[in-house]
Design a protein around this motif. Structure first.
Motif, PDB file in Angstrom:
ATOM      1  N   PRO B 103       0.819  -1.220   0.000  1.00 33.94           N
ATOM      2  CA  PRO B 103       0.000   0.000   0.000  1.00 33.94           C
ATOM      3  C   PRO B 103       0.855   1.275   0.000  1.00 33.94           C
ATOM      4  O   PRO B 103       0.519   2.244  -0.689  1.00 33.94           O
ATOM      5  CB  PRO B 103      -0.808  -0.111   1.297  1.00 33.94           C
ATOM      6  CG  PRO B 103      -0.799  -1.563   1.645  1.00 33.94           C
ATOM      7  CD  PRO B 103       0.527  -2.082   1.160  1.00 33.94           C
ATOM      8  N   ALA B 104       1.963   1.263   0.744  1.00 34.18           N
ATOM      9  CA  ALA B 104       2.810   2.461   0.806  1.00 34.18           C
ATOM     10  C   ALA B 104       3.552   2.672  -0.505  1.00 34.18           C
ATOM     11  O   ALA B 104       3.712   3.807  -0.966  1.00 34.18           O
ATOM     12  CB  ALA B 104       3.810   2.345   1.965  1.00 34.18           C
ATOM     13  N   VAL B 105       4.004   1.590  -1.121  1.00 33.09           N
ATOM     14  CA  VAL B 105       4.661   1.728  -2.424  1.00 33.09           C
ATOM     15  C   VAL B 105       3.657   2.296  -3.434  1.00 33.09           C
ATOM     16  O   VAL B 105       3.989   3.166  -4.239  1.00 33.09           O
ATOM     17  CB  VAL B 105       5.236   0.378  -2.899  1.00 33.09           C
ATOM     18  CG1 VAL B 105       5.783   0.490  -4.316  1.00 33.09           C
ATOM     19  CG2 VAL B 105       6.340  -0.101  -1.955  1.00 33.09           C
ATOM     20  N   SER B 106       2.410   1.816  -3.346  1.00 34.26           N
ATOM     21  CA  SER B 106       1.369   2.349  -4.234  1.00 34.26           C
ATOM     22  C   SER B 106       1.178   3.842  -4.002  1.00 34.26           C
ATOM     23  O   SER B 106       1.009   4.610  -4.955  1.00 34.26           O
ATOM     24  CB  SER B 106       0.046   1.623  -3.969  1.00 34.26           C
ATOM     25  OG  SER B 106       0.204   0.232  -4.105  1.00 34.26           O
ATOM     26  N   THR B 107       1.206   4.233  -2.748  1.00 34.55           N
ATOM     27  CA  THR B 107       1.113   5.655  -2.420  1.00 34.55           C
ATOM     28  C   THR B 107       2.243   6.428  -3.095  1.00 34.55           C
ATOM     29  O   THR B 107       2.020   7.508  -3.650  1.00 34.55           O
ATOM     30  CB  THR B 107       1.205   5.860  -0.893  1.00 34.55           C
ATOM     31  OG1 THR B 107       0.020   5.346  -0.297  1.00 34.55           O
ATOM     32  CG2 THR B 107       1.361   7.329  -0.533  1.00 34.55           C
TER      33      THR B 107
END
Lengths: 199, 340, 418
Positions: B103-107
């Motif tokens: 999720p953070a990489v997607s962010t």
């Protein structure tokens, strides 16, 4: 190199005092290094900040253990914290208080200093009068300029004006100038360390 | 936009694009020009629900974004079976970083696209239940809370399958895994544990949360398309049976998923901004035993020393879901995707 | 030239801002906070547009956001320290493994337990083998300059770079900084041209699994890229000097090492105090020099060997401890001097913010010069304090938490030391 140690309590602008002093010296083309005692101190806790002034690059990174000047922003620290550690008798001592050395219980100690190098200035009262808040740091820098001559009062004022704006800047400038005048007046006459020598 | 509800009368055939429909009503997979985002030739197990779900979800996302899509993948089966060096099944830009940070990489991808003014390019983050509900949960919640412009898809097969079937926070009660063996007084996974991430996602009040299964792939496609109509954080939780981990026949993946819905054990619904806006009704409630019995992970509940008491507790969970989400249809009807 | 009297953190923030970052992500941890606060203000005001500032929920997320952003072609920056650095370790290795040119400030701080917010190098030293380039700043001016160089270096070799600056000692010190001007930075730092990019127009898979058939080769390439960085770092520094008119960075910085019999090796801000100490000793006829290491990864073996030259001994002053063996930097220096016959001493100093003073350094260096130093010395160690705790632990099984015991024994601290 000229070394300054500022003692006070969290919330009194101790770190800001050291920073402003460094900026004032910087404005005079000198090298200056200001840094706080590093900690997670909360409001009211004893805090210390340091400032070194020199005409060449300052490489030294140790805390100031042998200050040329000690500034005490809060007189309640005088008998709690070793504020005078490493301060030589020919050093400068500036204490924020409306009391005399005798009333502070320091007449004996202060008498050991060169009279023109020790001063008490009611910086908190000046700050309350001029700024409306008990923040004595700018006033003490005015006093420092008068006491040591290491920076001019105009540089102190310029540093204040670079940091603050509007009424806050005006108030701090007025407090600094008032303290400058007060300390200069004290230095002009022989210091009265009081009759009582009991500390 | 008024939409004609599409009804499928070919009972049991939920996957095909119906050639009798107008082209714009056909499934993405019915389109010979589909992108094949997750192309054939990967190394998923036979009957893998996750591979099927991911293929449908990403092709639908590609269609919805006019092929302007970047996918971020958590470590797990999907990542491992799709990219054995030096091969890749991904026909779309795809990044795998770690297990717990998708999720953070997607962010980060979304932030970069925003900084570059490429808001036409959309981001899908995806992972299994372990990477989503357990190790990636902090990053997921952070992404939700900031309302970053990411659609996160969790393919939930209810355990850590990539590492050999260990319990996750999504493993249901009584299910056996390699860390919840069918031994002791309470065989299998304990009751009273686990988390419901769709509901937790809703508690973040993000624009869109939905659940889906591989039993209703048109619904899955619709929900991906619908999710892409929103900006901000979106969450899609897809129920994907795992023949290996669950001990089911690889030909039964769709059937098992449908039973999970029809028993009430896996409620299929949509929510917008924290409110449920639609649920998929169950035509006829199926007893949970019908869902449990074909799965070897529940074998200890049946057979020589059956545990009807445990089955009853699972039935209570299904019954509660049915009450909670209003899953029972007022009148019998074929499973239909009611357009909102 | 724009000279300003500002806090080190502020200077670094200004420098990073002028590097035109596109995604900044950070989780607050002392003593890194002032840097990211200043950058946040700049992004929020619109001054850095187009730039995104992401307030993440952990350092692990901070590095992960940087990974996603960098892979999408954005210039990405973050900053951390201490526990925060450790919390992002998995992503740190991932960023270098993927070859993403992220720049990160490490405001060096000790690692607990016991929890300690003050400066030492335990945090970044723990990541020396993470595949990141590690540059250590001696002054705030150098910290500022190294950030500008770091982006250039990182993007040219496609490796992430850590700029390490001593927490509090530098980050919170207010001193003269020549803040790089935008035109200068633009002349020095070209736009980021990624080697790999997540782009719908040309889809690639990044981060695929690699098995035994190629993993060694992938790791070899990581090393080869660091070796490229070893050649590039002096060139970038030279280029920097050409554009900015001042010398900063590079691999090593020798000081009065010619004809030195004793060379003190150190990293970071203690070099200033060391130079003052060495000047005094030189005035008194002692042949002592200082070797500052700026690039710890890649480690400049040849430059260290050349700088130490014919010195009889090296004293490696370390702000971190490899528990169970001693010096971390020493092992590297020893490798550089292999076969030289140079005696080496490890001095562990300044752990957890203990001030490193001229007085202690002077005494230690005189002892080293006379070869009276222990091979592994803990500068200013309060030995009675340690011995009391050892005795206590020897007497009783339930001797209690060691750190708390020693604090009680030590009594009230002098509040302004350290």
């Amino acid at each position: 190199m000229f070394q300054v140690r500022v003692h006070g309590r969290g919330g009194q602008g101790v770190v800001t005092a050291a920073e402003l002093l460094s900026v004032a010296a910087f404005m005079e083309g000198r090298h200056a290094q200001a840094f706080p005692s590093f900690g997670s101190e909360r409001t009211g806790a004893p805090v210390v900040a340091f400032c070194r002034l020199d005409d060449r690059e300052i490489r030294l990174r140790e805390p100031v253990t042998d200050p040329d000047t000690v500034i005490v922003q809060d007189a309640t620290l005088l008998h709690q914290v070793a504020v005078f550690d490493g301060l030589r008798p020919d050093g400068y001592l500036l204490v924020n208080s409306a009391r005399t050395w005798a009333e502070l219980g320091l007449s004996g100690f202060a008498a050991g200093f060169t009279p023109s190098r020790a001063a008490v200035v009611p910086a908190t009262q000046l700050a309350l009068r001029e700024i409306g808040r008990p923040v004595p740091n700018a006033a003490l820098l005015g006093g420092f300029a008068a006491l040591t001559g290491q920076v001019s009062i105009e540089s102190v004022v310029a540093a204040i004006r670079e940091r603050f704006a509007g009424a806050v800047a005006d108030g701090n400038e007025a407090a600094a100038r008032a303290a400058f005048d007060e300390v200069r007046a004290q230095s002009a006459v022989p210091a009265n360390f009081g009759s009582s020598h009991g500390a | 936009m008024p939409v004609q509800p599409i009804k499928f009368y070919q009972s049991g055939s939920f996957v095909v694009g119906n050639r009798l429909l107008d082209p714009d009503q056909r499934s993405v997979q019915a389109d010979p020009n589909r992108t094949n985002s997750l192309n054939s030739g990967h190394r998923a197990c036979q009957g893998c629900g996750e591979a099927l779900g991911a293929r449908y979800a990403l092709d639908a996302a590609m269609r919805a974004t006019n092929n302007q899509l970047i996918a971020v993948n958590a470590t797990g089966c999907l990542e491992v079976f799709s990219t054995p060096y030096p091969e890749t099944s991904w026909q779309i830009p795809w990044l795998h970083s770690l297990f717990g940070n998708a999720p953070a990489v997607s962010t980060g991808v979304a932030a970069a696209l925003k900084a570059k003014g490429r808001t036409d390019v959309r981001v899908v983050g995806q992972g299994g239940d372990g990477g989503t509900v357990d190790i990636g949960f902090a990053c997921l919640s952070g992404m939700f809370e900031r309302n970053d412009d990411v659609l996160y898809i969790c393919y939930d097969n209810e355990a850590y399958m990539n590492t050999g079937v260990q319990r996750s926070g999504s493993t249901p009660p009584a299910a056996t895994t390699m860390t919840t063996q069918a031994v002791g007084p309470e065989p299998g996974n304990r009751f009273g544990q686990g988390k419901n991430v769709p509901l937790i996602a809703m508690a973040h009040e993000i624009p869109y949360v939905a659940t889906a299964t591989v039993a209703d792939l048109r619904d899955l496609e619709y929900k991906v398309r619908r999710a892409m109509e929103f900006r901000g954080a979106r969450y899609l939780h897809v129920f994907v049976p795992c023949p290996l981990g669950w001990g089911t026949a690889s030909c039964d993946t769709i059937r098992i998923a449908r039973l999970a819905v029809h028993t009430g054990l896996f409620p299929v619904f949509e929510a917008e901004h924290g409110e449920v806006v639609d649920v998929t009704r169950i035509p006829r409630q199926v007893p949970v035993a019908e869902y449990l019995r074909p799965q070897r992970r529940y074998r200890h509940l049946f057979g020589a020393s059956p545990r009807p008491d445990v089955v009853a507790r699972i039935q209570q969970i299904a019954d509660r879901n049915i009450r909670r989400f209003g899953l029972l249809a007022a009148e019998p009807a074929p499973t239909a995707q009611e357009a909102p | 030239m724009v000279l300003r009297q500002i806090e080190g953190s502020r200077g670094v923030a200004e420098a990073v801002a002028r590097c035109r970052p596109e995604v900044i992500c950070a989780y607050p941890i002392s003593p890194q906070t002032h840097i990211v606060e200043a950058l946040s203000a700049q992004v929020k005001s619109g001054a850095l547009a187009p730039c995104e500032f992401v307030t993440v929920e952990s350092e692990f997320a901070a590095m992960s956001v940087a990974i996603g952003a960098s892979a999408t072609g954005a210039r990405a920056y973050t900053a951390t320290a201490s526990q925060g650095l450790l919390y992002m370790v998995e992503a740190i290795y991932n960023a270098s493994g993927l070859g993403l040119p992220i720049v990160m400030t490490v405001a060096n701080r000790a690692i607990g337990a016991p929890i300690n917010i003050w400066n030492d190098h335990s945090d970044s030293m723990s990541q020396r083998d993470s595949g990141w380039v590690q540059l250590y700043a001696e002054t705030n001016q150098e910290a500022v300059d190294l950030h500008v160089q770091a982006f250039r270096l990182a993007e040219e070799v496609s490796l992430p770079v850590m700029v390490c600056m001593d927490g509090f000692v530098l980050t919170h010190a207010v001193e003269r900084i020549d803040v790089p001007e935008q035109e200068q930075v633009d002349a020095f730092l070209p736009a980021y041209q990624p080697r790999q990019l997540l782009d719908p127009a040309e889809p690639v898979s990044i981060g695929a699994m690699v098995g035994p058939e190629a993993f060694t080769e992938v790791r070899y390439l990581a090393h080869a890229r660091q070796m490229q960085a070893l050649e590039l770092i002096p060139r970038v520094a030279a280029d920097f000097e050409r554009v900015f008119g001042r010398s900063s960075g590079g691999l090593v910085r020798p000081y009065r090492t010619q004809d030195a019999e004793t060379v003190v090796v150190a990293l970071g801000s203690v070099l200033g105090t060391l130079k003052d100490t060495v000047d005094e000793l030189r005035d008194q006829g002692h042949r002592i020099g200082v070797l500052g290491i700026i690039s710890f990864r890649p480690f400049p073996l040849a430059d260290v060997r050349a700088a130490v030259g014919q010195a009889a001994r090296v004293v490696v002053l370390e702000r971190a401890l490899a528990v169970g063996i001693g010096g971390i930097v020493t092992s590297n220096v020893r490798m550089a001097l292999s076969g030289n016959g140079t005696r080496d001493y490890t001095v562990i100093a300044g752990l957890g913010g203990r001030a490193i003073t001229r007085a202690s350094l002077r005494e230690m260096l005189l002892a080293a010069e006379a070869d009276r130093l222990e091979p592994l010395t803990f500068l200013d160690l309060n030995r009675p304090l340690v011995e009391r705790e050892l005795a206590r632990a020897g007497e009783r099984r339930m001797s209690g938490p060691a750190a708390e015991n020693m604090l009680r024994d030590a009594g009230p601290a002098t509040p302004w030391i350290g």
